[in-house]
Design a protein around this motif. Structure first.
Motif, PDB file in Angstrom:
ATOM      1  N   ILE A   1       0.850  -1.187   0.000  1.00 50.92           N
ATOM      2  CA  ILE A   1       0.000   0.000   0.000  1.00 50.92           C
ATOM      3  C   ILE A   1       0.888   1.240   0.000  1.00 50.92           C
ATOM      4  N   CYS A   2       0.561   2.196  -0.852  1.00 50.80           N
ATOM      5  CA  CYS A   2       1.211   3.500  -0.854  1.00 50.80           C
ATOM      6  C   CYS A   2       0.146   4.506  -0.435  1.00 50.80           C
ATOM      7  N   GLU A   3       0.350   5.068   0.742  1.00 43.13           N
ATOM      8  CA  GLU A   3      -0.660   5.912   1.388  1.00 43.13           C
ATOM      9  C   GLU A   3      -0.096   7.312   1.624  1.00 43.13           C
ATOM     10  N   LEU A   4      -0.932   8.326   1.462  1.00 44.75           N
ATOM     11  CA  LEU A   4      -0.540   9.695   1.765  1.00 44.75           C
ATOM     12  C   LEU A   4      -0.234   9.795   3.254  1.00 44.75           C
ATOM     13  N   ASN A   5       0.910  10.338   3.589  1.00 45.48           N
ATOM     14  CA  ASN A   5       1.368  10.446   4.976  1.00 45.48           C
ATOM     15  C   ASN A   5       1.001  11.828   5.519  1.00 45.48           C
ATOM     16  N   VAL A   6       0.003  11.870   6.378  1.00 42.37           N
ATOM     17  CA  VAL A   6      -0.472  13.139   6.940  1.00 42.37           C
ATOM     18  C   VAL A   6      -0.411  13.114   8.462  1.00 42.37           C
ATOM     19  N   ASP A   7      -0.341  14.325   9.062  1.00 43.31           N
ATOM     20  CA  ASP A   7      -0.353  14.426  10.515  1.00 43.31           C
ATOM     21  C   ASP A   7      -1.798  14.474  11.010  1.00 43.31           C
ATOM     22  N   ALA A   8      -1.971  14.641  12.315  1.00 36.58           N
ATOM     23  CA  ALA A   8      -3.310  14.632  12.924  1.00 36.58           C
ATOM     24  C   ALA A   8      -4.204  15.750  12.378  1.00 36.58           C
ATOM     25  N   ALA A   9      -3.602  16.846  11.936  1.00 32.27           N
ATOM     26  CA  ALA A   9      -4.372  17.965  11.394  1.00 32.27           C
ATOM     27  C   ALA A   9      -4.659  17.805   9.899  1.00 32.27           C
ATOM     28  N   GLY A  10      -4.151  16.722   9.291  1.00 31.29           N
ATOM     29  CA  GLY A  10      -4.393  16.480   7.880  1.00 31.29           C
ATOM     30  C   GLY A  10      -3.365  17.102   6.954  1.00 31.29           C
ATOM     31  N   ASN A  11      -2.276  17.631   7.515  1.00 32.71           N
ATOM     32  CA  ASN A  11      -1.225  18.230   6.692  1.00 32.71           C
ATOM     33  C   ASN A  11      -0.251  17.154   6.219  1.00 32.71           C
ATOM     34  N   VAL A  12       0.165  17.260   4.966  1.00 32.97           N
ATOM     35  CA  VAL A  12       1.097  16.296   4.388  1.00 32.97           C
ATOM     36  C   VAL A  12       2.473  16.463   5.029  1.00 32.97           C
ATOM     37  N   ASN A  13       3.083  15.324   5.367  1.00 31.33           N
ATOM     38  CA  ASN A  13       4.454  15.322   5.868  1.00 31.33           C
ATOM     39  C   ASN A  13       5.360  15.621   4.678  1.00 31.33           C
ATOM     40  N   ARG A  14       5.918  16.806   4.629  1.00 28.84           N
ATOM     41  CA  ARG A  14       6.687  17.244   3.459  1.00 28.84           C
ATOM     42  C   ARG A  14       7.987  16.465   3.284  1.00 28.84           C
ATOM     43  N   LYS A  15       8.552  15.937   4.354  1.00 26.82           N
ATOM     44  CA  LYS A  15       9.795  15.166   4.240  1.00 26.82           C
ATOM     45  C   LYS A  15       9.532  13.734   3.790  1.00 26.82           C
ATOM     46  N   GLU A  16       8.372  13.202   4.158  1.00 32.41           N
ATOM     47  CA  GLU A  16       8.000  11.830   3.792  1.00 32.41           C
ATOM     48  C   GLU A  16       6.506  11.797   3.470  1.00 32.41           C
ATOM     49  N   PRO A  17       6.129  12.271   2.270  1.00 35.27           N
ATOM     50  CA  PRO A  17       4.709  12.390   1.945  1.00 35.27           C
ATOM     51  C   PRO A  17       3.988  11.075   1.669  1.00 35.27           C
ATOM     52  N   VAL A  18       4.748   9.988   1.451  1.00 36.49           N
ATOM     53  CA  VAL A  18       4.126   8.693   1.163  1.00 36.49           C
ATOM     54  C   VAL A  18       4.615   7.657   2.162  1.00 36.49           C
ATOM     55  N   HIS A  19       3.663   6.937   2.752  1.00 36.00           N
ATOM     56  CA  HIS A  19       3.960   5.836   3.664  1.00 36.00           C
ATOM     57  C   HIS A  19       3.699   4.536   2.900  1.00 36.00           C
ATOM     58  N   VAL A  20       4.731   3.694   2.815  1.00 42.69           N
ATOM     59  CA  VAL A  20       4.640   2.436   2.078  1.00 42.69           C
ATOM     60  C   VAL A  20       4.689   1.286   3.073  1.00 42.69           C
ATOM     61  N   TYR A  21       3.709   0.377   2.992  1.00 45.12           N
ATOM     62  CA  TYR A  21       3.647  -0.750   3.925  1.00 45.12           C
ATOM     63  C   TYR A  21       2.895  -1.913   3.292  1.00 45.12           C
ATOM     64  N   TRP A  22       2.935  -3.052   3.972  1.00 42.98           N
ATOM     65  CA  TRP A  22       2.248  -4.265   3.534  1.00 42.98           C
ATOM     66  C   TRP A  22       0.869  -4.377   4.161  1.00 42.98           C
ATOM     67  N   LEU A  23      -0.067  -4.924   3.414  1.00 45.22           N
ATOM     68  CA  LEU A  23      -1.276  -5.530   3.966  1.00 45.22           C
ATOM     69  C   LEU A  23      -1.075  -7.016   3.730  1.00 45.22           C
ATOM     70  N   ARG A  24      -0.893  -7.749   4.794  1.00 44.40           N
ATOM     71  CA  ARG A  24      -0.593  -9.183   4.701  1.00 44.40           C
ATOM     72  C   ARG A  24      -1.916  -9.957   4.744  1.00 44.40           C
ATOM     73  N   TYR A  25      -2.558 -10.044   3.581  1.00 47.94           N
ATOM     74  CA  TYR A  25      -3.826 -10.757   3.492  1.00 47.94           C
ATOM     75  C   TYR A  25      -3.670 -12.228   3.867  1.00 47.94           C
ATOM     76  N   SER A  26      -2.492 -12.782   3.645  1.00 49.01           N
ATOM     77  CA  SER A  26      -2.259 -14.186   4.010  1.00 49.01           C
ATOM     78  C   SER A  26      -2.149 -14.361   5.527  1.00 49.01           C
ATOM     79  N   GLU A  27      -2.116 -13.241   6.263  1.00 47.82           N
ATOM     80  CA  GLU A  27      -2.079 -13.256   7.731  1.00 47.82           C
ATOM     81  C   GLU A  27      -3.243 -12.433   8.279  1.00 47.82           C
ATOM     82  N   ASP A  28      -4.430 -12.692   7.781  1.00 44.87           N
ATOM     83  CA  ASP A  28      -5.656 -12.017   8.219  1.00 44.87           C
ATOM     84  C   ASP A  28      -5.646 -10.506   7.991  1.00 44.87           C
TER      85      ASP A  28
END
Length: 187
Positions: free
Chosen positions: A58-85
């Protein structure tokens, strides 16, 4: 997952996306797996799936609690492990540094260049749309500006070290016409 295997997969993305020629829709050689569509991720930009399993990047927009984009790291990349529920898991060091990690460069207000660490030659662009005021990832393929939704790699056989990538499929929406777009590039 082995770094060489990951590199080979992302190399296939770069080679096919970077040199893509127009192709007609090709529904041959589908994966025998039934891939789930990620749901309920409010800031999802796009996702990547591939054989030999249904786990999804998953490539997700990286925002803070106020909804502002993290300018240093605007994209958070991670796994959804469907094979592990459907468990969410961060990329490990090798995946982050040699394969699926994303380097970013701010080009202007609400405008970023994104590159997978393994394939720096093929940029993607994160930009706020004037039409819906949301962020989208764009890629230029076949003289079309596409709002990217999904990347799929069809792997059929080969080995752990040298998988046989049959095609890369890009799914999205033409940014100009709003028509659905699927580009399948044979490798």
């Amino acid at each position: 997952m082995n770094s060489k295997f990951i590199w080979l997969i992302l190399m296939a993305i770069h080679v096919t996306v970077g040199t893509a020629l127009a192709q007609t829709a090709d529904n041959s050689n589908p994966s025998p797996l039934k891939f789930p569509v990620p749901k309920g991720i409010s800031n999802q930009l796009f996702y990547l799936q591939r054989d030999p399993n249904i786990n999804t990047i998953i490539c997700e927009l990286n925002v803070d609690a106020a909804g502002n984009v993290n300018r240093k790291e605007p994209v958070h990349v991670y796994w959804l492990r469907y094979s592990e529920d459907g468990k969410k898991a961060e990329l490990n060091y090798i995946q982050r540094k040699f394969a699926y990690g994303v380097q970013t460069r701010e080009l202007g207000k609400d405008y970023y260049e994104l590159k997978f660490v393994s394939r720096k030659e093929q940029p993607l662009y994160l930009q706020r749309s004037a039409e819906d005021n949301k962020f989208h990832v764009y890629i230029n393929v076949n003289k079309k500006k596409i709002i990217l939704e999904r990347i799929f790699l069809r792997i059929q056989g080969g080995s752990f070290w040298l998988p046989d990538v049959k095609y890369v499929e890009l799914k999205g929406v033409d940014a100009n016409t709003k028509a659905a777009v699927i580009e399948r590039i044979k490798v």
